[in-house]
Design a protein around this motif. Structure first.
Motif, mmCIF file in Angstrom:
data_model
loop_
_atom_site.group_PDB
_atom_site.id
_atom_site.type_symbol
_atom_site.label_atom_id
_atom_site.label_comp_id
_atom_site.label_asym_id
_atom_site.label_seq_id
_atom_site.Cartn_x
_atom_site.Cartn_y
_atom_site.Cartn_z
ATOM 1 N N VAL A 103 0.840 -1.205 0.000
ATOM 2 C CA VAL A 103 0.000 0.000 0.000
ATOM 3 C C VAL A 103 0.874 1.255 0.000
ATOM 4 O O VAL A 103 0.626 2.205 -0.740
ATOM 5 N N ASP A 104 1.915 1.240 0.820
ATOM 6 C CA ASP A 104 2.817 2.396 0.885
ATOM 7 C C ASP A 104 3.456 2.697 -0.470
ATOM 8 O O ASP A 104 3.706 3.859 -0.803
ATOM 9 N N GLU A 112 -8.230 -3.083 -2.195
ATOM 10 C CA GLU A 112 -7.873 -4.172 -3.111
ATOM 11 C C GLU A 112 -7.346 -5.374 -2.324
ATOM 12 O O GLU A 112 -7.614 -6.529 -2.682
ATOM 13 N N LEU A 113 -6.610 -5.105 -1.249
ATOM 14 C CA LEU A 113 -6.142 -6.211 -0.410
ATOM 15 C C LEU A 113 -7.323 -6.924 0.241
ATOM 16 O O LEU A 113 -7.342 -8.162 0.329
ATOM 17 N N ARG A 114 -8.316 -6.166 0.702
ATOM 18 C CA ARG A 114 -9.508 -6.796 1.289
ATOM 19 C C ARG A 114 -10.197 -7.674 0.249
ATOM 20 O O ARG A 114 -10.640 -8.786 0.556
ATOM 21 N N GLN A 115 -10.283 -7.182 -0.993
ATOM 22 C CA GLN A 115 -10.903 -7.983 -2.043
ATOM 23 C C GLN A 115 -10.118 -9.266 -2.298
ATOM 24 O O GLN A 115 -10.710 -10.334 -2.496
ATOM 25 N N GLU A 116 -8.807 -9.192 -2.265
ATOM 26 C CA GLU A 116 -7.985 -10.390 -2.445
ATOM 27 C C GLU A 116 -8.199 -11.378 -1.306
ATOM 28 O O GLU A 116 -8.198 -12.601 -1.522
ATOM 29 N N SER A 178 -15.248 4.236 -8.701
ATOM 30 C CA SER A 178 -14.772 2.885 -9.008
ATOM 31 C C SER A 178 -13.704 2.937 -10.090
ATOM 32 O O SER A 178 -13.579 3.931 -10.805
ATOM 33 N N PRO A 179 -12.897 1.862 -10.188
ATOM 34 C CA PRO A 179 -12.895 0.623 -9.404
ATOM 35 C C PRO A 179 -12.133 0.772 -8.093
ATOM 36 O O PRO A 179 -11.756 1.881 -7.718
ATOM 37 N N LEU A 180 -11.885 -0.362 -7.423
ATOM 38 C CA LEU A 180 -11.171 -0.319 -6.144
ATOM 39 C C LEU A 180 -9.774 0.269 -6.280
ATOM 40 O O LEU A 180 -9.250 0.844 -5.328
ATOM 41 N N SER A 181 -9.192 0.150 -7.442
ATOM 42 C CA SER A 181 -7.847 0.708 -7.635
ATOM 43 C C SER A 181 -7.843 2.231 -7.539
ATOM 44 O O SER A 181 -6.786 2.845 -7.364
ATOM 45 N N GLU A 182 -9.018 2.861 -7.645
ATOM 46 C CA GLU A 182 -9.128 4.310 -7.506
ATOM 47 C C GLU A 182 -9.487 4.744 -6.090
ATOM 48 O O GLU A 182 -9.587 5.948 -5.811
ATOM 49 N N SER A 183 -9.665 3.785 -5.190
ATOM 50 C CA SER A 183 -10.152 4.121 -3.844
ATOM 51 C C SER A 183 -9.149 4.939 -3.033
ATOM 52 O O SER A 183 -9.521 5.530 -2.014
ATOM 53 N N TRP A 184 -7.912 5.023 -3.457
ATOM 54 C CA TRP A 184 -6.927 5.854 -2.768
ATOM 55 C C TRP A 184 -7.319 7.335 -2.798
ATOM 56 O O TRP A 184 -6.843 8.126 -1.973
ATOM 57 N N ARG A 185 -8.213 7.702 -3.714
ATOM 58 C CA ARG A 185 -8.593 9.115 -3.851
ATOM 59 C C ARG A 185 -9.369 9.641 -2.647
ATOM 60 O O ARG A 185 -9.489 10.859 -2.475
ATOM 61 N N THR A 186 -9.897 8.749 -1.810
ATOM 62 C CA THR A 186 -10.565 9.192 -0.581
ATOM 63 C C THR A 186 -9.793 8.733 0.649
ATOM 64 O O THR A 186 -10.337 8.683 1.752
#
Length: 217
Positions: A103-104, A112-116, A178-186
């Motif tokens: 993540v860092d 995305e890790l939670r989804q994995e 979306s998608p989860l790869s964009e969730s860093w924006r919040t």
């Protein structure tokens, strides 16, 4: 009547349970200390709510809210969550969670890790940039000019649909990030997170665009 399973009975999980029961949902809620420790909360919520262990809450929910931080070694009930939409309310905070190198580095988001970790579930990032008390104090009916917005991120349209419906019932508009790869924006520190639930749809959309990754993704 739809049942929401909630894993985590801290400030966020408890407040989502209050908002859910106020909007006609049944709730099955779990914490790490055992159902007997949730008596006061269940008494407050009344007949639509009961306490359970995490696996039982996951099994009982038509969809499930995870209101606890992610651990690198999964501690969520994978089998009981299989096939279900899972709303992940977690924010990654290294001071609390320890450093997750993936993540860092910007390679993956914590969601995305939670989804994995839950490969047979449909994970959505939700309720991550609102302070728990604001679920009631900031709520406004549809069409109110002061109605605020929250974001959702997921790889699954059906998960976005459930979160959008829940936000609307709780008194908020939705912006799909979306998608989860964009969730860093919040994520913590980004403009949308700093403003918490103090932005309407247009302001939230702008703040999502203003987000800057700490490291290139």
């Amino acid at each position: 009547m739809t049942t929401i399973g909630i894993i985590g009975a801290g400030e966020v999980g408890s407040q989502i349970a209050r908002a859910a029961t106020a909007n006609g949902y049944r709730v099955v809620i779990a914490n790490s200390r055992g159902p007997e420790t949730l008596k006061d909360l269940i008494d407050e919520l009344g007949p639509p709510a009961r306490a359970a262990h995490a696996a039982d809450a996951a099994a009982a929910g038509d969809f499930v809210v995870i209101a606890v931080p992610l651990k690198l070694v999964n501690d969520m009930p994978v089998e009981e969550l299989a096939g279900k939409v899972v709303l992940d309310t977690n924010n990654y905070m290294a001071w609390r969670d320890g450093h997750f190198p993936v993540v860092d580095s910007g390679e993956k988001t914590v969601h995305e890790l939670r989804q994995e970790q839950l490969p047979t579930s449909k994970v959505a990032k939700a309720f991550t940039h609102i302070q728990a008390p604001s679920l009631f104090s900031a709520a406004r009916p549809a069409g109110d000019p002061k109605r605020l917005a929250l974001s959702v991120s997921s790889d699954y349209p059906e998960a976005v649909e459930i979160v959008t419906r829940l936000y609307d019932q709780f008194g908020f508009d939705t912006v799909d990030n979306s998608p989860l790869s964009e969730s860093w924006r919040t994520a913590p520190g980004q403009p949308a997170w700093v403003r918490h639930a103090q932005q309407n749809r247009e302001e939230l959309e702008l703040n999502l665009k203003r987000a800057k990754p700490i490291t290139p993704r």
